[in-house]
Design an enzyme around this catalytic site. Structure first.
Site, PDB file in Angstrom:
ATOM      1  N   GLU A 108      11.139  34.445  20.850  1.00  0.00           N
ATOM      2  CA  GLU A 108      12.582  34.562  20.573  1.00  0.00           C
ATOM      3  C   GLU A 108      12.966  33.709  19.364  1.00  0.00           C
ATOM      4  OE1 GLU A 108      14.490  33.217  24.155  1.00  0.00           O
ATOM      5  OE2 GLU A 108      13.710  34.906  25.326  1.00  0.00           O
ATOM      6  N   ASP A 134       1.218  20.195  30.333  1.00  0.00           N
ATOM      7  CA  ASP A 134       0.459  19.326  31.221  1.00  0.00           C
ATOM      8  C   ASP A 134      -0.229  20.144  32.329  1.00  0.00           C
ATOM      9  OD1 ASP A 134       0.077  16.401  31.917  1.00  0.00           O
ATOM     10  OD2 ASP A 134       0.975  17.069  33.806  1.00  0.00           O
TER      11      ASP A 134
END
Ligand code: NOJ
Ligand code: CA
Length: 562
Positions: A266, A209
């Site tokens: 990751e 956002d």
């Protein structure tokens, strides 16, 4: 344990279905949509042929801005469910091979967030206040806000701390949405924790956002509001060339996303993110790059009139921007912030302002269309289907907003005392705001609350006419918009190909014609007069009926060689 689909590029041409959780399906009859409601509709979601869902915020919230005022980033609003409900939803979606994305709201929190409450209590100069943006007021009594800036929903963008200490806090949006201080490493750390928290629960990606506004520089002499609007407008048109703004699209914001990228990597496959960023075209690639968030929304097609030339220019520009970033582009016709596109296309054309926020004429039009909308419903639907089929034929991913597959129009007639949007309240009704595209979905024409929930009325009331758009009525009607979406998504899967597009010249200006690898052609007639279909092709999907080898006006067709 959830198995992730190993394809790292799954999102590049995906269909992502946006769910506004409070208005999708209410499982316990309290009038508010919830996670279990979504889980109960997983078969429906699977029947659409989508690749992922994106959930608008479902976190604990003060609910002053539809959940975009988050009070705890790592939990579920008890009115919407629990973390266990979330896990069940992820599993149910995974079973039908649908991924899940969640909304991250990093520009501001809710004023109910514990860190903001701590900041108010801890007082001036404390490390708690350093997590947000507090400044002394002006004047002998410090009772004048630090600047004259306006917030995005109308009214001042500074509010007093309420602690009699002469301090004010900054909020780009509602006063209940204090902005985070991204100069503070604690804020960085906390968001990394949030990203990992949801990724560990099986989320494949994020929608970010207000991605362009996190980092601020409010030091030194600050421009007044009028000057700042001038800077913003120049910046939107000219990119970052020698123009810096106190908070819009500052270079430093990319450092935040580089950090996030490390977290994304990751995971296997890496997490994906799409930026909601209102920036100049030459700046978008920064957000969309594979060192940054990965993809950036292009809203330009939403701002186009139903016009072949405007579409063509927008497509060329969007593809160019995303190519520069090594990303794929996005196509969006509706979302939870915009007038639903079937209504928009039923309105007379408006001049394309480019960046309508700054165009008074457009704003005036936006206001009037709510109070006296001359909507031509039949035209709106015909155009909406044609535009949908056209964008589904383009390279890139398409974001579908809940209810557009039902051809749901904007609800204009919401009683004022039910309106929730802070834009409505802060402008004292001058702007009707966004509630009209957030009314709960109609599932069953003859059930209580149209099948949205079994007991209390929905949090925004559904007008009588909405029953005609119900899922159950459309389900077995071959010609329904719902089945049109299903057919188009189904065929699209079959035809999916490399992200290439070749324009085919056409004599008629109102016609857009392009080819994709593998012999898939997309032809759109944005004018009113029918045109002949090209020879030697057969129509595989069309947005309205073909007659005598002619492509009707306001119609799109997908073609393959005969
Ligand atoms: C953009 C969101 O889409 C909108 O709904 C919200 O009001 C603002 N950002 C503030 O979070
Ligand atoms: Ca509920």
């Amino acid at each position: 344990m959830l198995q992730r689909n190993p394809d790292p590029d799954w999102w590049r041409q995906a269909i992502i279905y946006q769910i506004y959780p409070r208005s999708f399906c209410d499982s316990n009859g309290d009038g508010i949509g919830d996670l279990r409601g979504i889980t109960s509709k997983v078969p429906y979601l699977a029947s659409l042929g989508i690749d992922a869902v994106w959930l608008s915020p479902f976190y604990p919230s003060g609910l002053k801005d539809g959940g975009y005022d988050v009070s705890d980033y790592r939990d579920v609003d008890p009115r919407i469910g629990t973390l266990e409900d979330f896990d069940e939803l992820v599993m149910a979606l995974a079973e039908v091979d649908i991924k899940i994305m969640v909304d991250i709201v990093p520009n501001h929190s809710s004023d109910e967030h514990v860190w903001f409450q701590d900041a108010l209590k801890a007082g001036k100069g404390s490390k708690e206040r350093e997590r947000y943006i507090f400044r002394d007021g002006l004047g002998a009594n410090k009772d004048i806000p630090p600047t004259d800036w306006q917030c995005a929903f109308g009214g001042p963008s500074w509010s007093p701390s309420g602690r009699d200490d002469g301090q004010w806090y900054y909020h780009m949006f509602d006063s209940s949405q204090p902005d985070w201080n991204w100069d503070n490493p604690e804020v960085h750390e906390d968001f990394l924790t949030t990203l990992r928290f949801w990724a560990d629960r099986g989320v494949s990606g994020f929608r970010i956002d207000v991605a362009h506004a996190l980092v601020k520089d409010f030091n030194g002499d600050l421009p007044n509001w009028e000057e700042m609007n001038g800077i913003r407008e120049k910046k939107l048109r000219n990119g970052n060339k020698h123009i810096t703004h106190p908070y819009m699209d500052r270079d430093e914001v990319q450092e935040v996303y580089k950090e996030w990228r490390k977290v994304f990597e990751e995971y296997n496959p890496p997490l994906f993110a799409v930026a909601e960023c209102w920036v100049a075209p030459d700046r978008k690639p920064l957000y969309a790059s594979s060192e940054g968030l990965g993809q950036a929304f292009s809203f330009d097609i939403m701002l186009c009139n139903f016009d072949a030339q405007e579409y063509r220019e927008c497509i060329i520009q969007s593809l160019k921007d995303s190519e520069k970033a090594g990303s794929s582009t996005t196509w969006v016709l509706s979302n939870h912030d915009e007038l639903r596109h079937v209504t928009r296309y039923g309105l007379p054309n408006v001049p394309n302002a480019g960046y309508p926020e700054f165009d008074d004429a457009f704003n005036e039009y936006k206001r009037s269309r709510f109070t006296n909308p001359p909507v031509d419903v039949a035209t709106g639907l015909k155009r909406a289907k044609a535009a949908t089929l056209m964008i589904l034929g383009l390279p890139g991913s398409t974001y579908v907003y809940q209810g557009e597959e039902l051809n749901l129009p904007e609800v204009i007639e919401i009683p004022n005392d039910q309106r929730q949007d802070p834009h409505f309240h802060r402008t004292k009704g001058e702007c009707l705001g966004r509630d009209g595209c957030r009314v709960p979905l109609p599932w069953e024409a003859t059930s209580k609350n149209l099948g949205f929930g079994s007991d209390r009325p929905p949090h925004l009331s559904q007008p009588e006419w909405m029953k005609d758009y119900s899922v159950d009525l459309q389900e077995y009607n071959e010609d329904s918009t719902l089945n049109f979406y299903r057919r188009a998504l189904d065929v699209r899967k079959e035809l999916q190909c490399a992200e290439e597009l070749e324009w085919i010249k056409h004599d008629v200006e109102d016609v857009l014609h392009f080819a994709r690898p593998g012999g898939w052609e997309i032809i759109m007639n944005a004018g009113k007069t029918p045109v002949p279909l090209p020879d030697g092709r057969r129509v595989i999907v069309s947005s309205s009926e073909m007659k005598d080898g002619m492509l009707d006006g306001e119609t799109t067709a997908w073609l393959l060689a005969e």
